[in-house]
Motif scaffolding. Structure first.
Motif, PDB file in Angstrom:
ATOM      1  N   VAL A   3       0.831  -1.205   0.000  1.00 26.14           N
ATOM      2  CA  VAL A   3       0.000   0.000   0.000  1.00 26.14           C
ATOM      3  C   VAL A   3       0.865   1.255   0.000  1.00 26.14           C
ATOM      4  CG1 VAL A   3      -1.753   1.323   1.236  1.00 26.14           C
ATOM      5  CG2 VAL A   3      -1.916  -1.165   1.135  1.00 26.14           C
ATOM      6  N   CYS A   4       1.830   1.342   0.906  1.00 25.70           N
ATOM      7  CA  CYS A   4       2.618   2.575   1.036  1.00 25.70           C
ATOM      8  C   CYS A   4       3.989   2.493   0.370  1.00 25.70           C
ATOM      9  CB  CYS A   4       2.789   2.954   2.501  1.00 25.70           C
ATOM     10  SG  CYS A   4       3.907   1.859   3.423  1.00 25.70           S
ATOM     11  N   GLY A   5       4.458   1.303   0.042  1.00 27.40           N
ATOM     12  CA  GLY A   5       5.752   1.148  -0.601  1.00 27.40           C
ATOM     13  C   GLY A   5       6.924   1.089   0.363  1.00 27.40           C
ATOM     14  N   GLU A   6       6.681   1.342   1.635  1.00 29.33           N
ATOM     15  CA  GLU A   6       7.734   1.312   2.658  1.00 29.33           C
ATOM     16  C   GLU A   6       8.079  -0.145   2.964  1.00 29.33           C
ATOM     17  OE1 GLU A   6      10.520   2.041   5.198  1.00 29.33           O
ATOM     18  OE2 GLU A   6       9.460   3.842   4.520  1.00 29.33           O
ATOM     19  N   GLU A   7       9.367  -0.453   3.023  1.00 27.70           N
ATOM     20  CA  GLU A   7       9.793  -1.831   3.253  1.00 27.70           C
ATOM     21  C   GLU A   7      10.004  -2.168   4.725  1.00 27.70           C
ATOM     22  OE1 GLU A   7      13.212  -2.567   0.821  1.00 27.70           O
ATOM     23  OE2 GLU A   7      12.116  -2.164  -1.029  1.00 27.70           O
ATOM     24  N   ASP A   8      10.160  -1.155   5.568  1.00 26.53           N
ATOM     25  CA  ASP A   8      10.447  -1.402   6.978  1.00 26.53           C
ATOM     26  C   ASP A   8       9.180  -1.701   7.765  1.00 26.53           C
ATOM     27  OD1 ASP A   8      13.184  -0.962   6.621  1.00 26.53           O
ATOM     28  OD2 ASP A   8      12.967   1.195   6.954  1.00 26.53           O
ATOM     29  N   SER A   9       9.330  -2.601   8.721  1.00 27.43           N
ATOM     30  CA  SER A   9       8.262  -2.919   9.661  1.00 27.43           C
ATOM     31  C   SER A   9       8.542  -2.129  10.930  1.00 27.43           C
ATOM     32  CB  SER A   9       8.280  -4.423   9.955  1.00 27.43           C
ATOM     33  OG  SER A   9       7.177  -4.814  10.712  1.00 27.43           O
ATOM     34  N   PHE A  10       7.507  -1.665  11.587  1.00 26.82           N
ATOM     35  CA  PHE A  10       7.673  -0.851  12.780  1.00 26.82           C
ATOM     36  C   PHE A  10       6.969  -1.510  13.956  1.00 26.82           C
ATOM     37  CE2 PHE A  10       7.597   1.806   9.001  1.00 26.82           C
ATOM     38  CZ  PHE A  10       8.827   2.433   9.093  1.00 26.82           C
ATOM     39  N   GLU A  11       7.451  -1.246  15.160  1.00 28.12           N
ATOM     40  CA  GLU A  11       6.858  -1.848  16.349  1.00 28.12           C
ATOM     41  C   GLU A  11       5.374  -1.496  16.477  1.00 28.12           C
ATOM     42  OE1 GLU A  11       7.586  -1.647  21.103  1.00 28.12           O
ATOM     43  OE2 GLU A  11       9.372  -1.739  19.828  1.00 28.12           O
ATOM     44  N   ASP A  12       5.031  -0.234  16.180  1.00 24.87           N
ATOM     45  CA  ASP A  12       3.636   0.187  16.300  1.00 24.87           C
ATOM     46  C   ASP A  12       2.843   0.021  14.991  1.00 24.87           C
ATOM     47  OD1 ASP A  12       4.999   2.204  14.956  1.00 24.87           O
ATOM     48  OD2 ASP A  12       3.849   3.812  15.893  1.00 24.87           O
ATOM     49  N   ASN A  13       3.494  -0.446  13.943  1.00 23.76           N
ATOM     50  CA  ASN A  13       2.835  -0.675  12.652  1.00 23.76           C
ATOM     51  C   ASN A  13       3.597  -1.753  11.876  1.00 23.76           C
ATOM     52  OD1 ASN A  13       1.021  -0.366  10.531  1.00 23.76           O
ATOM     53  ND2 ASN A  13       2.064   1.414   9.695  1.00 23.76           N
ATOM     54  N   PRO A  14       3.526  -3.008  12.367  1.00 20.75           N
ATOM     55  CA  PRO A  14       4.299  -4.079  11.740  1.00 20.75           C
ATOM     56  C   PRO A  14       3.738  -4.479  10.375  1.00 20.75           C
ATOM     57  CG  PRO A  14       2.875  -4.974  13.430  1.00 20.75           C
ATOM     58  CD  PRO A  14       2.744  -3.483  13.503  1.00 20.75           C
ATOM     59  N   ILE A  15       4.604  -5.058   9.575  1.00 16.20           N
ATOM     60  CA  ILE A  15       4.169  -5.634   8.305  1.00 16.20           C
ATOM     61  C   ILE A  15       3.611  -7.019   8.596  1.00 16.20           C
ATOM     62  CG2 ILE A  15       4.974  -6.602   6.118  1.00 16.20           C
ATOM     63  CD1 ILE A  15       6.775  -4.204   5.806  1.00 16.20           C
ATOM     64  N   VAL A  16       2.435  -7.287   8.043  1.00 15.40           N
ATOM     65  CA  VAL A  16       1.834  -8.611   8.147  1.00 15.40           C
ATOM     66  C   VAL A  16       1.863  -9.244   6.764  1.00 15.40           C
ATOM     67  CG1 VAL A  16       0.404  -8.128  10.170  1.00 15.40           C
ATOM     68  CG2 VAL A  16      -0.505  -7.682   7.916  1.00 15.40           C
ATOM     69  N   GLN A  27       0.136  -3.145   9.078  1.00 16.17           N
ATOM     70  CA  GLN A  27      -1.116  -3.326   9.805  1.00 16.17           C
ATOM     71  C   GLN A  27      -2.054  -2.140   9.576  1.00 16.17           C
ATOM     72  OE1 GLN A  27      -0.525  -3.782  14.032  1.00 16.17           O
ATOM     73  NE2 GLN A  27      -2.702  -4.025  14.446  1.00 16.17           N
ATOM     74  N   ASN A  28      -1.558  -0.916   9.730  1.00 21.86           N
ATOM     75  CA  ASN A  28      -2.401   0.270   9.564  1.00 21.86           C
ATOM     76  C   ASN A  28      -2.744   0.550   8.111  1.00 21.86           C
ATOM     77  OD1 ASN A  28      -2.298   0.625  12.329  1.00 21.86           O
ATOM     78  ND2 ASN A  28      -0.645   2.128  12.227  1.00 21.86           N
ATOM     79  N   CYS A  29      -1.853   0.234   7.186  1.00 20.22           N
ATOM     80  CA  CYS A  29      -2.098   0.509   5.766  1.00 20.22           C
ATOM     81  C   CYS A  29      -3.218  -0.356   5.192  1.00 20.22           C
ATOM     82  CB  CYS A  29      -0.831   0.277   4.947  1.00 20.22           C
ATOM     83  SG  CYS A  29       0.487   1.463   5.254  1.00 20.22           S
ATOM     84  N   TYR A  30      -3.466  -1.516   5.810  1.00 26.04           N
ATOM     85  CA  TYR A  30      -4.494  -2.423   5.292  1.00 26.04           C
ATOM     86  C   TYR A  30      -5.713  -2.492   6.210  1.00 26.04           C
ATOM     87  CZ  TYR A  30      -6.234  -6.412   2.608  1.00 26.04           C
ATOM     88  OH  TYR A  30      -6.988  -7.247   1.804  1.00 26.04           O
ATOM     89  N   GLY A  31      -5.656  -1.814   7.337  1.00 24.73           N
ATOM     90  CA  GLY A  31      -6.798  -1.809   8.250  1.00 24.73           C
ATOM     91  C   GLY A  31      -6.933  -3.070   9.081  1.00 24.73           C
ATOM     92  N   VAL A  32      -5.793  -3.639   9.470  1.00 29.36           N
ATOM     93  CA  VAL A  32      -5.805  -4.817  10.341  1.00 29.36           C
ATOM     94  C   VAL A  32      -5.836  -4.297  11.774  1.00 29.36           C
ATOM     95  CG1 VAL A  32      -4.569  -6.915  11.035  1.00 29.36           C
ATOM     96  CG2 VAL A  32      -4.439  -6.120   8.656  1.00 29.36           C
ATOM     97  N   HIS A  33      -6.979  -4.422  12.447  1.00 26.73           N
ATOM     98  CA  HIS A  33      -7.117  -3.841  13.784  1.00 26.73           C
ATOM     99  C   HIS A  33      -6.365  -4.616  14.852  1.00 26.73           C
ATOM    100  CE1 HIS A  33      -9.784  -0.680  12.646  1.00 26.73           C
ATOM    101  NE2 HIS A  33     -10.520  -1.533  11.961  1.00 26.73           N
TER     102      HIS A  33
END
Length: 186
Positions: A3-16, A27-33
């Motif tokens: 969605v955003c193109g960013e490759e890094d995962s963050f503690e408050d917004n991890p990549i799933v 998580q936030n870019c795709y709406g995973v609550h």
């Protein structure tokens, strides 16, 4: 993140990562609550769909980060990126990024623009395009084409922005000058 193109995962917004199609999204870019304890499936995979075959009313690309459309209209699925970046579209449930809508409101002139990143010449009214945010640049592109080509695209409170390669912040001066010369010939 698809969605955003960013490759890094963050503690408050991890990549799933979807356990079926390998879609990688924040998580936030795709709406995973809530992060799942076990397997996680993107919305199309959870619905039993083959993600790679699903289209979007906003562009000619198939697959990717897709969400359901309002009442299954326009083929039932739409890219999160197209829904967020096309000015006429949006989500009826923005917090969940659910029920993409507004594709019937895309201005006909936006559909007629030529995407300079893909070969949509066979269907000039395929989806909607955005134009480079820089000045009077005429370059247009589908939001998913911009993401696929690594263009600078950002969602801001003041409005969403997207730059062609020649006008991206930090683009070499030579590329910016070439963009100006091409524009002046038109």
């Amino acid at each position: 993140c698809a969605v955003c193109g960013e490759e890094d995962s963050f503690e408050d917004n991890p990549i799933v990562l979807c356990d079926r199609c390998d879609l990688a999204v924040h998580q936030n870019c795709y709406g995973v609550h809530r992060l799942p304890q076990g397997e996680w499936l993107c919305d199309p995979c959870a619905a039993g769909e083959t993600t790679s075959t699903l289209g979007c009313p906003g562009c000619p690309r198939k697959g990717g980060a897709l969400k359901r459309t309002r009442d299954g209209e326009w083929g039932g699925w739409a890219h999160v990126v197209c829904t967020l970046f096309l000015p006429e579209t949006g989500f009826l449930e923005p917090e969940a990024l659910d029920r993409a809508a507004g594709f019937d409101l895309i201005h006909p002139d936006r559909k007629k623009l030529k995407c300079h990143l893909c070969d949509d010449a066979g269907d000039r009214v395929c989806g909607g395009k955005i134009q480079c945010t820089h000045g009077r640049c005429q370059k247009a592109f589908h939001p998913t084409c911009g993401m696929a080509h690594g263009l600078t695209m950002q969602i801001t409170d003041e409005g969403n922005i997207g730059y062609c390669a020649a006008h991206a912040p930090g683009a070499p001066a030579k590329a910016r000058a070439q963009g100006r010369r091409r524009k002046s010939k038109a």
